[in-house]
Write an enzyme that holds these catalytic residues in place. Sequence first.
Site, PDB file in Angstrom:
ATOM      1  N   SER A  12     -57.534 -68.969  45.680  1.00  0.00           N
ATOM      2  CA  SER A  12     -56.397 -68.755  46.675  1.00  0.00           C
ATOM      3  C   SER A  12     -55.715 -67.532  46.281  1.00  0.00           C
ATOM      4  O   SER A  12     -56.493 -66.575  46.147  1.00  0.00           O
ATOM      5  CB  SER A  12     -55.502 -69.928  46.371  1.00  0.00           C
ATOM      6  OG  SER A  12     -54.521 -70.073  47.218  1.00  0.00           O
ATOM      7  N   HIS A  39     -58.501 -70.217  50.292  1.00  0.00           N
ATOM      8  CA  HIS A  39     -56.967 -70.598  51.228  1.00  0.00           C
ATOM      9  C   HIS A  39     -56.915 -69.255  52.203  1.00  0.00           C
ATOM     10  O   HIS A  39     -57.000 -68.041  51.816  1.00  0.00           O
ATOM     11  CB  HIS A  39     -55.928 -70.933  50.217  1.00  0.00           C
ATOM     12  CG  HIS A  39     -56.066 -71.963  49.722  1.00  0.00           C
ATOM     13  ND1 HIS A  39     -55.126 -72.377  48.450  1.00  0.00           N
ATOM     14  CD2 HIS A  39     -57.007 -73.188  49.574  1.00  0.00           C
ATOM     15  CE1 HIS A  39     -55.517 -73.537  48.215  1.00  0.00           C
ATOM     16  NE2 HIS A  39     -56.564 -74.332  48.833  1.00  0.00           N
ATOM     17  N   ASP A 132     -54.668 -77.062  43.944  1.00  0.00           N
ATOM     18  CA  ASP A 132     -55.805 -77.400  44.838  1.00  0.00           C
ATOM     19  C   ASP A 132     -57.056 -77.120  44.141  1.00  0.00           C
ATOM     20  O   ASP A 132     -57.169 -75.814  43.530  1.00  0.00           O
ATOM     21  CB  ASP A 132     -55.662 -76.800  46.274  1.00  0.00           C
ATOM     22  CG  ASP A 132     -56.814 -77.331  46.964  1.00  0.00           C
ATOM     23  OD1 ASP A 132     -57.595 -78.271  46.812  1.00  0.00           O
ATOM     24  OD2 ASP A 132     -57.119 -76.541  47.940  1.00  0.00           O
TER      25      ASP A 132
END
Lengths: 189, 279
Positions: A12, A39, A132
Site C-alpha cells: 500500500s 491499494h 490489510d
Amino acid sequence: MERFKVIVIGGSAGSFQVVTRILAALPANFNIPVVLCLHRLKHIRSGFEEVLNKKSTLKVIEPEDKTKLQKGYVYLAPANYHLYAEINGTLSLSTEESVSFSRPSIDLTFDTFSYVYKNKMLGIILSGANRDGLNGCILAKARGTTLIAQSLEEAEIQTMPESIIQQQLPTYILKTEDIIKKIIALNKL
Amino acid sequence: MLLNKDTDLSLTIIKQFQTFLFEKYGYDFRDYALSSFKRRVEHLLFFFKSGSVNDLIRKIDANPSLAEQAVKEITVNTTEMFRDPSFWRKMRDEVLSQFVSSPVIRIWHAACSSGEEVYSMCIILQEMGLLDKARIFASDINSEVLANAKSGVYPIRSLDTTKSNFDRLGTSGKLENYYKVSSDQTTIKYNESLIKNVNFRKHNLVSEEGFSKFDIVLCRNVMIYFNFDLQDRVMDTISNSLFKGGFLAIGSKETIVWCSTAKDFQPLSVEEKIYKKIV
C-alpha cells in the site's frame, strides 16, 4: 527455496517504488507469474498499469475476469475489484464488499491464492499504512505458503509489514535488494 | 473471513453444499466460480452461526425459509450508484442518445441486486428527458433483494461514493433532487417517481429463459461469479433477449470473447464494455 507457481505481492502506501524496483530487476525470461495487489484509488481506472509497464521488463496487465495465469506476465489487481485465484489456473474478479476499506484487498487475494497454491505460493508484504494483508497472511501461513515481509528499517510505512512480523508469519524479513535477489534466484530452480 | 485453519473448506464439502441447495430447493449454484462462492459459504457459516457446512445443511434442510435467506446472503453483492462514471457517460452520450427520437426504450437490468444500477439509469434518463418513454425490467433471483431495490432506501453512508461518482458524470443536474434523507439521518430514499416505469420481477438468470426482448441489457459484474459454462449459457439468454442493433453492457473488467455468442456482438466501446448486437 521451493519451486513456486506464483508470487503474490501486497503493498500500500510507500510500496510503489519497491514494486517498480522489483519489476525492473526481473529478467525477461522470468518463469513464475507475478500477481500485484496494491491499494489504489478506486475511481482512477487507467494509468497505473502504464506506469508500471514503463519500469517493468515483463508485461504488466490488469487481467479481465477468467484470464489464465501464465509465466512471463505480471498481473495487477484492477481498481475497484478484488482479484482471486481459481483452482483451474485462471484469475477471477469480485465486487464483494471492501475489506479494511480496500478493494482490491490484499487479505482476499492472499486468502484465495494460498487456498489454491498453498506451499507453491510465495507471498510478499511491502510497505503500507493499514493492516490489510494480515488476515490473508495468517491463512496463507496455515496453508504452507512462504511469506516475506519488507524489513522495517527500510519500509516507508511500517504498519503493514509490522503487523505480519509481530505475528511471526514471515519466513524472511528482507530489504528490497535482498527480496530481488531471492526472487531472481527462484528462476534458476 | 474464517481464521481457523482447521476449518478450511474442502472442494468436496463446497460441492456437497451446492448439490444440497439444488436437489432440495432447486437453487443452482453448481456452476458458480469457486473462489467467490467459497467466500460466500464462509460468510453463511458466520451468518447462521454454524460450526460446519454439515451443520449449515442441517439447518437449511429443516427450515425452507432459511434457504431463501441463504440465497440472498450468497448472491448479495455490494454495488454502488454510478459505478464507473466514465461508463455512464458513454452510456448516456453514445447509447441512450440514439433513442431520443424513438417512441420507447426497452431496458433490462439482469440480476439487478439491490437496484443501484436501476436508480443510476433512471436518474440519467430523467436528466435526458427520456424517463417517460423508458420501459424497464429489473430482475433478480431473490425477492427480498428486489423488495429492497423497489423501496429505493439505501444507507446514508453510500452517499459519499454516490456523490463523487455523480460529480464525475459532468451533468448539470443536482443529485439532491432525486432523494430525501430519513428523519433519523441513517438512510436516504430515492424518489418513487424515478421508478414509475420500472417493473421489478423475480427471475433466475441462471436457470430460466429470458422473458422479453430489449434495446439495452445491463448485466454488469454479475457473470464474474459464474464459471465459463454458466457464462456461456447466460450469454445465450441475454443475446436472445436483445433486438438486432440492441446494446449489452457488462462490467469494466468482464469480457464476452470466450462465449459462443461473442460473434453476434461488436464492441461499441472496448474501454467501457458496451457491445452492439449485430444479428
